[in-house]
Design an enzyme around this catalytic site. Structure first.
Site, mmCIF file in Angstrom:
data_model
loop_
_atom_site.group_PDB
_atom_site.id
_atom_site.type_symbol
_atom_site.label_atom_id
_atom_site.label_comp_id
_atom_site.label_asym_id
_atom_site.label_seq_id
_atom_site.Cartn_x
_atom_site.Cartn_y
_atom_site.Cartn_z
ATOM 1 N N TYR A 53 -63.111 13.592 9.915
ATOM 2 C CA TYR A 53 -64.560 13.615 9.663
ATOM 3 C C TYR A 53 -64.915 12.893 8.361
ATOM 4 O O TYR A 53 -66.008 12.314 8.268
ATOM 5 C CB TYR A 53 -65.110 15.049 9.739
ATOM 6 C CG TYR A 53 -65.067 15.542 11.172
ATOM 7 C CD1 TYR A 53 -66.039 15.148 12.091
ATOM 8 C CD2 TYR A 53 -64.003 16.320 11.628
ATOM 9 C CE1 TYR A 53 -65.967 15.546 13.419
ATOM 10 C CE2 TYR A 53 -63.930 16.722 12.965
ATOM 11 C CZ TYR A 53 -64.910 16.330 13.847
ATOM 12 O OH TYR A 53 -64.834 16.709 15.175
ATOM 13 N N VAL A 88 -73.821 13.284 15.922
ATOM 14 C CA VAL A 88 -73.669 13.939 14.625
ATOM 15 C C VAL A 88 -74.034 12.982 13.484
ATOM 16 O O VAL A 88 -73.993 13.356 12.322
ATOM 17 C CB VAL A 88 -72.246 14.523 14.450
ATOM 18 C CG1 VAL A 88 -72.017 15.630 15.495
ATOM 19 C CG2 VAL A 88 -71.162 13.458 14.572
ATOM 20 N N HIS A 104 -74.883 19.191 18.339
ATOM 21 C CA HIS A 104 -73.443 19.238 18.047
ATOM 22 C C HIS A 104 -73.130 19.148 16.559
ATOM 23 O O HIS A 104 -72.014 18.787 16.192
ATOM 24 C CB HIS A 104 -72.714 18.128 18.835
ATOM 25 C CG HIS A 104 -72.773 18.332 20.321
ATOM 26 N ND1 HIS A 104 -72.525 17.339 21.235
ATOM 27 C CD2 HIS A 104 -73.069 19.447 21.054
ATOM 28 C CE1 HIS A 104 -72.658 17.829 22.467
ATOM 29 N NE2 HIS A 104 -73.001 19.090 22.375
HETATM 30 N N1 APR Z 1 -76.962 1.726 24.964
HETATM 31 C C1 APR Z 1 -77.148 2.867 25.695
HETATM 32 N N2 APR Z 1 -76.125 3.545 26.259
HETATM 33 C C2 APR Z 1 -74.890 3.052 26.095
HETATM 34 C C3 APR Z 1 -74.616 1.891 25.357
HETATM 35 C C4 APR Z 1 -75.742 1.208 24.787
HETATM 36 N N3 APR Z 1 -75.591 0.081 24.079
HETATM 37 N N4 APR Z 1 -73.278 1.673 25.378
HETATM 38 C C5 APR Z 1 -72.740 2.667 26.097
HETATM 39 N N5 APR Z 1 -73.700 3.512 26.534
HETATM 40 C C6 APR Z 1 -73.574 4.723 27.353
HETATM 41 C C7 APR Z 1 -72.352 4.795 28.226
HETATM 42 O O1 APR Z 1 -72.558 4.042 29.423
HETATM 43 C C8 APR Z 1 -72.220 6.292 28.470
HETATM 44 O O2 APR Z 1 -72.992 6.697 29.589
HETATM 45 O O3 APR Z 1 -73.459 5.838 26.499
HETATM 46 C C9 APR Z 1 -72.818 6.896 27.192
HETATM 47 C C10 APR Z 1 -71.788 7.499 26.250
HETATM 48 O O4 APR Z 1 -71.152 8.578 26.862
HETATM 49 P P1 APR Z 1 -70.087 9.451 26.058
HETATM 50 O O5 APR Z 1 -69.131 8.555 25.354
HETATM 51 O O6 APR Z 1 -69.535 10.437 27.010
HETATM 52 O O7 APR Z 1 -70.958 10.170 24.907
HETATM 53 P P2 APR Z 1 -71.867 11.461 24.997
HETATM 54 O O8 APR Z 1 -72.438 11.649 26.347
HETATM 55 O O9 APR Z 1 -72.811 11.402 23.846
HETATM 56 O O10 APR Z 1 -70.828 12.612 24.711
HETATM 57 C C11 APR Z 1 -71.287 13.946 24.636
HETATM 58 O O11 APR Z 1 -69.122 14.688 23.995
HETATM 59 O O12 APR Z 1 -67.177 14.494 22.790
HETATM 60 C C12 APR Z 1 -68.402 15.066 22.826
HETATM 61 O O13 APR Z 1 -69.485 16.055 21.075
HETATM 62 C C13 APR Z 1 -69.255 14.791 21.637
HETATM 63 O O14 APR Z 1 -71.646 14.661 21.528
HETATM 64 C C14 APR Z 1 -70.505 14.209 22.230
HETATM 65 C C15 APR Z 1 -70.478 14.728 23.648
#
Ligand code: APR
Length: 232
Positions: A53, A88, A104
């Site tokens: 972190y 975060v 989160h």
């Molecule tokens: N603009 C918009 N969306 C995008 C972009 C972009 N430029 N690039 C990627 N994405 C999309 C991806 O297609 C995907 O659907 O962002 C999404 C990211 O998904 P994750 O990586 O799973 O992230 P998230 O959904 O925020 O994860 C949720 O999981 O690990 C935990 O606590 C962590 O808050 C996080 C939670």
């Protein structure tokens, strides 16, 4: 003014240079999630978790909000906007959004290891304090831990988030794979007649029969397009 409630995820900050979690090469490919984002991982190796972190905080100093964050903030001219973010980072706030609920946790804060959700022990770090060390103690004498909701922990802000979602006149989802609950379940609290928009360059499977208007673009381009739809 109408209530616009926006749920954001890692994709919101992708164009600022912060990796998402589940895309190829994402953060959970680089670091084992059970080591750096679970209470068990923290007990097993607090040094590693604190260091992880610290690095995320250092990155925060090197990135800035993107056009998508700015447009989210600009919509406050036309709507009562509530941003509910799984992120975060503090990029929504830095872009000017005035009402952000962090589901989160927040990188800029640390808290007590023993009572992480006790507001008396939560401390906002100044940038010069971003490098937390073993031995930095909360007011109850326990090690300062990141103010982050890890897997397996409760999500205290979800109740407040649900209250806002239930009052939405327009609901928008940006950049989340909707894999993680309870955040992903917020869609179920959107009133039935309320339009739902989703901005993501990939197709996001929705665990609901709701009609969702998908804009298959990144956060910045997607927000430009959405602004034209919402503000005429
Ligand atoms: N603009 C918009 N969306 C995008 C972009 C972009 N430029 N690039 C990627 N994405 C999309 C991806 O297609 C995907 O659907 O962002 C999404 C990211 O998904 P994750 O990586 O799973 O992230 P998230 O959904 O925020 O994860 C949720 O999981 O690990 C935990 O606590 C962590 O808050 C996080 C939670």
């Amino acid at each position: 003014m109408k209530n616009l409630v926006i749920l954001t995820g890692a994709g919101m900050s992708a164009e600022s240079g912060i990796s998402t979690f589940r895309d190829a090469g994402g953060l959970w490919d680089q670091y084992p999630v059970e080591q750096v984002a679970t209470p068990e991982g923290y007990v097993a190796n607090p040094q590693l978790v604190i260091q992880f972190y610290n690095e995320r905080r250092k990155q925060l100093l090197q990135v800035k909000p993107n056009r998508g964050h700015e447009l989210v903030a600009e919509l406050e001219k036309y709507f009562n906007v509530t941003v509910i973010t799984q992120n975060v980072d503090n990029l929504h706030e830095r872009a000017g959004s005035s009402h952000v609920i962090h589901l989160h946790g927040e990188l800029t804060k640390v808290t007590s290891t023993l009572q992480p959700n006790n507001p008396n022990y939560i401390k906002e770090l100044k940038p010069e304090e971003f490098e937390v060390k073993i031995g930095d103690l909360a007011a109850d004498g326990s090690q300062f831990r990141p103010f982050i909701v890890w897997f397996g922990e409760s999500v205290p802000m979800i109740e407040k988030a649900i209250e806002y979602v239930e009052t939405a006149d327009v609901f928008l989802i940006i950049g989340t794979s909707l894999n993680v609950y309870p955040a992903a379940g917020l869609l179920n609290y959107v009133p039935r007649d309320v339009p739902v928009y989703l901005i993501d360059p990939k197709e996001v499977p929705i665990a609901s029969d709701r009609k969702v208007y998908a804009i298959r673009k990144g956060a910045s381009d997607g927000m430009e397009e959405l602004k034209k739809i919402l503000v005429r």
